[in-house]
Motif scaffolding. Sequence first.
Motif, PDB file in Angstrom:
ATOM      1  N   LEU A  83      37.121  49.982  33.918  1.00 44.47           N
ATOM      2  CA  LEU A  83      36.148  49.946  35.011  1.00 44.47           C
ATOM      3  C   LEU A  83      34.727  49.823  34.478  1.00 44.47           C
ATOM      4  CD1 LEU A  83      37.655  52.701  37.356  1.00 44.47           C
ATOM      5  CD2 LEU A  83      37.673  50.228  37.722  1.00 44.47           C
ATOM      6  N   GLY A  84      34.430  50.535  33.400  1.00 44.65           N
ATOM      7  CA  GLY A  84      33.105  50.430  32.787  1.00 44.65           C
ATOM      8  C   GLY A  84      32.833  49.038  32.260  1.00 44.65           C
ATOM      9  N   SER A  85      33.866  48.391  31.733  1.00 38.41           N
ATOM     10  CA  SER A  85      33.720  47.017  31.242  1.00 38.41           C
ATOM     11  C   SER A  85      33.311  46.079  32.375  1.00 38.41           C
ATOM     12  CB  SER A  85      35.029  46.538  30.614  1.00 38.41           C
ATOM     13  OG  SER A  85      35.424  47.374  29.556  1.00 38.41           O
ATOM     14  N   ILE A  86      33.903  46.261  33.542  1.00 37.56           N
ATOM     15  CA  ILE A  86      33.560  45.428  34.698  1.00 37.56           C
ATOM     16  C   ILE A  86      32.115  45.669  35.118  1.00 37.56           C
ATOM     17  CG2 ILE A  86      34.069  45.034  37.140  1.00 37.56           C
ATOM     18  CD1 ILE A  86      37.009  45.684  36.482  1.00 37.56           C
ATOM     19  N   ALA A  87      31.682  46.938  35.116  1.00 35.39           N
ATOM     20  CA  ALA A  87      30.307  47.261  35.520  1.00 35.39           C
ATOM     21  C   ALA A  87      29.291  46.665  34.558  1.00 35.39           C
ATOM     22  CB  ALA A  87      30.133  48.777  35.605  1.00 35.39           C
ATOM     23  N   VAL A  88      29.496  46.840  33.255  1.00 34.92           N
ATOM     24  CA  VAL A  88      28.573  46.273  32.265  1.00 34.92           C
ATOM     25  C   VAL A  88      28.566  44.750  32.365  1.00 34.92           C
ATOM     26  CG1 VAL A  88      28.180  45.946  29.792  1.00 34.92           C
ATOM     27  CG2 VAL A  88      28.683  48.223  30.673  1.00 34.92           C
ATOM     28  N   GLY A  89      29.741  44.152  32.591  1.00 40.03           N
ATOM     29  CA  GLY A  89      29.809  42.698  32.743  1.00 40.03           C
ATOM     30  C   GLY A  89      29.004  42.207  33.928  1.00 40.03           C
ATOM     31  N   ALA A  90      29.060  42.939  35.048  1.00 34.59           N
ATOM     32  CA  ALA A  90      28.249  42.564  36.205  1.00 34.59           C
ATOM     33  C   ALA A  90      26.766  42.627  35.862  1.00 34.59           C
ATOM     34  CB  ALA A  90      28.565  43.483  37.380  1.00 34.59           C
TER      35      ALA A  90
END
Length: 378
Positions: A83-90
């Motif tokens: 989930l953190g990976s998705i947030a940083v990617g955004a």
Amino acid sequence: MVVAMANVVLPTIAPKVAESLGVDPVLVGYHVGLTFGAATFASVYAGIAVMRWGAALMTQLSMVFCVLGLALFALPHVAFVALGSIAVGAGMGYASPAAAQLLVRHTSPERRNLMFSIKQTGVPLGGVIVSLTAPALAVTLGWQWALALIAVLAVGTLLVTGRGRASWDRDLQPAGSVRTEAFGGVPLVWRLETLRWVCLSAVLFSAVQRILLSFTVVYLVAEGGYGLVDAGIMLSVAQIGGSLARIPWGWLADRLRSGLAVLIVICAIMIVSSIALVALDASWPKPLVYLLFLVLGASCLGWNGIVHAECARLSPPGMISLVAGGTSFFIFGGVMFGPPIFAAMYGVIGSYSMTFGLMVIAGVASLGLLWLARRRNR
């Protein structure tokens, strides 16, 4: 710089994080792919968002996503890392189109390669800071402290950016005034042939860049006979090479009035240095290894500013942020697929050094695409 730090920190401390979570360090390749997958999809409409709501506000939103992602990384489960990976990617997806909008507005065309290259030095500079601090913090205080340091910088950037909103966001275009298509600026980039070849070569450049950043530490620890801190220093040397080279590359492109010619030179150096990385042996003297990673950084990490400036040059009038979003889609796409493919091929080959041969193959293919772009540009 902050965005770069947020997306490179986990690969830099991968052995410690993997030990804490009880997983194989090579899984960091899937974290990187997920991060840039989210960045790829965010970038599709980021250019439109910048035109409607402003570069400053989108920069602040980028920082919010980075802080959220870092907080999730600190939680003790692989699902939170995803989930953190998705947030940083955004957060990454919104950063580049906002920066492109501001730089083009405030930079004369004859200095654009140089200014974009100066802006892009924030990426390897952030990597240098993380490579020098994160492993040391992970070993001495715990790997979560490396995340906390970046989160503090992100919050500070968010607050300072708010001071520029009044002047930065004066050129907003209200909803309905911007002609948009499905997938944002991607169809526009694809229709313009020279832009298409440049962006496809950038896919391969970015895949090579992220493979180097994601697997250098794991490779040197597993097969090179280096400790975690020493491997982090080697990675920082590559980041320093990228930082030092980006501005001279941009200056040279402006001097020659050909970003494409400089990209071809960078690509050739990348191919040769990648071959040397495949042949790297634990018996090599450290000064020679330092030199190798310096050259790898100058080539594999030094191309970004010129690609962004070239795409800005080729964009239709008034469509800078839209083209920047489309360009970012291709660049992030390369990173999304590069590390997972590397991780999958490592599972087949069983050797990090031989798997780095993917960088050589990607470099040769990118050279062909740049030749097509230069021929079409003429």
